[in-house]
Design an enzyme around this catalytic site. Structure first.
Site, PDB file in Angstrom:
ATOM      1  N   ASP A  77      52.884  63.937   5.704  1.00 34.84           N
ATOM      2  CA  ASP A  77      51.922  62.833   5.721  1.00 34.84           C
ATOM      3  C   ASP A  77      52.348  61.822   6.782  1.00 34.84           C
ATOM      4  O   ASP A  77      53.525  61.714   7.117  1.00 34.84           O
ATOM      5  CB  ASP A  77      51.775  62.193   4.338  1.00 34.84           C
ATOM      6  CG  ASP A  77      53.097  62.095   3.588  1.00 34.84           C
ATOM      7  OD1 ASP A  77      54.164  62.276   4.223  1.00 34.84           O
ATOM      8  OD2 ASP A  77      53.078  61.829   2.380  1.00 34.84           O
ATOM      9  N   GLU A 147      48.738  57.606   1.117  1.00 34.58           N
ATOM     10  CA  GLU A 147      48.966  56.469   0.211  1.00 34.58           C
ATOM     11  C   GLU A 147      47.734  56.088  -0.596  1.00 34.58           C
ATOM     12  O   GLU A 147      47.858  55.526  -1.681  1.00 34.58           O
ATOM     13  CB  GLU A 147      49.467  55.256   0.999  1.00 34.58           C
ATOM     14  CG  GLU A 147      50.844  55.439   1.647  1.00 34.58           C
ATOM     15  CD  GLU A 147      51.982  55.518   0.636  1.00 34.58           C
ATOM     16  OE1 GLU A 147      51.732  55.327  -0.566  1.00 34.58           O
ATOM     17  OE2 GLU A 147      53.121  55.783   1.056  1.00 34.58           O
TER      18      GLU A 147
HETATM   19 ZN    ZN Z   1      54.165  56.094  -0.828  1.00 40.95          ZN
HETATM   20 ZN    ZN Z   2      55.046  58.783   0.319  1.00 39.42          ZN
END
Ligand code: ZN
Ligand code: ZN
Length: 406
Positions: A77, A147
Site C-alpha cells: 500500500d 487507510e
Molecule cells: Zn494505517
Molecule cells: Zn498500514
C-alpha cells in the site's frame, strides 16, 4: 547455494538504492487516493525492471512473467496519513496537504507504507535479476488508499481482474511494533473486519425552556450511546471478539436551543462475519428502538463508510510461508503474529480472484520500544527492517516460484 541465497545474493546492490528511495518516500507522503508522486516513482522503476506495467484505479501493477509456473501476487500500500510528524528524523516529512474538509494537515508515513513500497520494489529487482532459478509469474501490486479502505476496491472497480493473470496465491505484509528483524505469521483471522457508521437521529427543535414542545435528540443520543454498550457485553458470545466504540457524538450549538438532530459516529470490529452481522443488526435495532421510545418524528439514517473486510489467513499458504521463513530467518526471528484489532483492505483483491492468501507482520523497532502505527512518533529502524521486509517477500514468493520447490 539455495535458490533463495542466489536471489538474495544481490541484496547489497539493491539496498544501495532502496534506502535512499525509502527516505525519499518517507519525506514525501501523500494522502489516500492522492498518491500521484509515489505511483509515478513506482511505475518508472517497474518499467526499468522489465515488468509489464498496468496503472489502474489509482494504483500500479508490475507483472514479471518468467515462463510456466504458479502466479504469485504481493500487495504493497502506498498512502500516508494526515499526521504531523514528530519523529525528529533527518528525513522526517514536513509536507502538508489540504484535506477533504479544506483544512491544511501535516503529512506522515505513520503506518510504514513507505517500507512496504520500498521492500516490494527491491524484491522485484532481486527476482528480475535471477530469472534462471525460478519459473512462473510474480505480480507486484501497489494499491492506493489502504487507510480509508477505498484503494483495493478502486482498483477492482476499474477492472483489475481482467487486466492481470489470476494469482494462485497472494501475500501482504505490514511493518508493526515488534522487534526489528522479526517476522510474524499466523493462520486464520489476524486482522478484524471494521465498519464505521454515521447514525443520524431526529428530534424536534424547541426553546431550551420549553422541552415539552420538542423532542430532544441530545437525550435520545445519550440513551443510544449507553444502550449500545450492551451489544458486546450482552449479545456477543463471550468467546467471540467484537469492539463497538462511539467515537463522536454531536448535536446542537447553544445551551438554550433544543436541536432537531444528533449524529453519532460508531466504529465496529469483529473477527467473524457472523459476529459482525449480529453486531450491525443489534446497533440498528437499538437505534430504531430508542427513536421509537423518544417519539422521534422521523426514522434514523445509517450511513456506512470506511468498511474493511476480514483478513483471514488461509492455513496451507500460511504453513508453507511460515516454514520458508523458519528455514531462512531461523526460529528466533519467527514469532506468532497474534490477532490485531486493526483492519486492512488487503483481502479484497485475493477475494475477488478467489485466491488463498496470507498476511504477515515485520517488526520495525528496538526490542520493547515499539511505537503504535499512526503515532506521530512512528519511526521504524531502516535496518534491519527494510532487509527483512524485502527478504520476506522474496522467500515467500520462491516458496512457490523457486525451481527447487516445483
Ligand atoms: Zn494505517
Ligand atoms: Zn498500514
Amino acid at each position: 547455494m539455495s535458490v533463495v541465497e542466489q536471489v538474495l545474493g544481490r541484496l547489497d546492490d539493491t539496498r544501495a538504492w532502496q534506502e535512499p528511495l525509502y527516505r525519499d518516500l518517507h519525506a514525501h507522503p501523500e494522502l489516500s487516493l492522492h498518491e500521484e508522486r509515489t505511483r509515478a516513482l513506482v511505475a518508472e522503476r517497474l518499467c526499468a525492471l522489465g515488468c509489464d506495467v498496468v496503472e489502474i484505479g489509482g494504483g500500479v501493477v508490475g507483472v514479471l512473467a518468467n515462463g510456466p509456473g504458479p502466479v504469485v501476487l504481493h500487495r504493497a500500500d502506498m498512502d500516508g496519513l494526515p499526521v504531523t510528524e514528530e519523529t525528529g528524523l533527518p528525513y522526517a516529512s514536513t509536507d502538508t496537504a489540504v484535506d477533504e474538509s479544506g483544512a491544511t494537515v501535516g503529512l506522515m508515513h505513520a503506518c510504514g507504507h513507505d517500507f512496504h513500497v520500498a521492500s516490494l520494489l527491491g524484491a522485484v529487482e532481486l527476482l528480475a535479476f535471477e530469472p534462471g532459478v525460478w519459473s512462473g509469474t510474480f505480480i507486484a501490486l501497489f494499491q492506493p488508499a489502504e487507510e480509508n479502505a477505498a484503494g483495493a476496491q478502486a482498483m477492482l472497480d476499474a477492472g483489475l481482474t481482467s487486466l492481470i493473470p489470476r494469482p494462485d496465491v497472494a501475500f501482504g505484509q505490514h511493518v508493526l511494533g515488534h522487534e526489528a528483524g522479526v517476522v510474524g505469521t499466523q493462520s486464520g483471522p489476524v486482522l478484524s473486519a471494521g465498519d464505521s457508521v454515521r447514525i443520524t437521529v431526529f428530534g424536534k427543535g424547541s426553546h431550551g425552556s420549553m422541552p415539552h414542545l420538542g423532542v430532544d435528540p441530545v437525550v435520545l443520543a445519550a440513551a443510544i450511546v449507553l444502550r449500545l454498550q450492551t451489544v458486546v457485553a450482552r449479545e456477543v458470545d463471550p468467546t467471540d471478539f467484537a469492539v463497538l466504540t462511539v467515537g463522536s457524538s454531536t448535536a446542537g450549538t447553544k445551551s438554550n436551543v433544543i436541536p432537531d438532530r444528533a449524529t453519532l459516529l460508531v466504529n465496529l470490529r469483529a473477527y467473524d462475519v457472523d459476529v459482525r452481522a449480529r453486531v450491525i443488526a443489534a446497533v440498528e435495532r437499538i437505534v430504531h428502538g430508542e427513536c421509537a421510545a423518544a417519539g422521534s418524528p422521523q426514522p434514523p439514517t445509517f450511513e456506512y463508510y470506511d468498511q474493511f473486510p476480514l483478513t483471514d489467513n488461509e492455513a496451507d499458504v500460511t504453513a508453507t510461508v511460515t516454514e520458508a521463513f523458519r528455514r531462512h530467518f531461523g526460529p528466533d526471528r519467527l514469532v506468532p503474529l497474534g490477532r490485531i484489532p486493526a483492519s486492512e483492505d488487503f483481502s479484497r483483491v485475493p477475494d475477488a480472484f478467489g485466491t488463498p492468501y496470507t498476511y504477515w507482520g515485520v517488526g520495525g523497532f528496538p526490542a520493547g520500544q515499539g511505537v503504535p502505527n499512526h503515532s506521530p512518533f512512528f519511526a521504524p529502524l531502516i535496518q534491519p527492517t527494510l532487509d527483512t521486509g524485502t527478504e520476506a517477500i522474496v522467500v515467500a514468493a520462491l516458496a512457490y516460484l523457486g525451481k527447487d520447490n516445483q
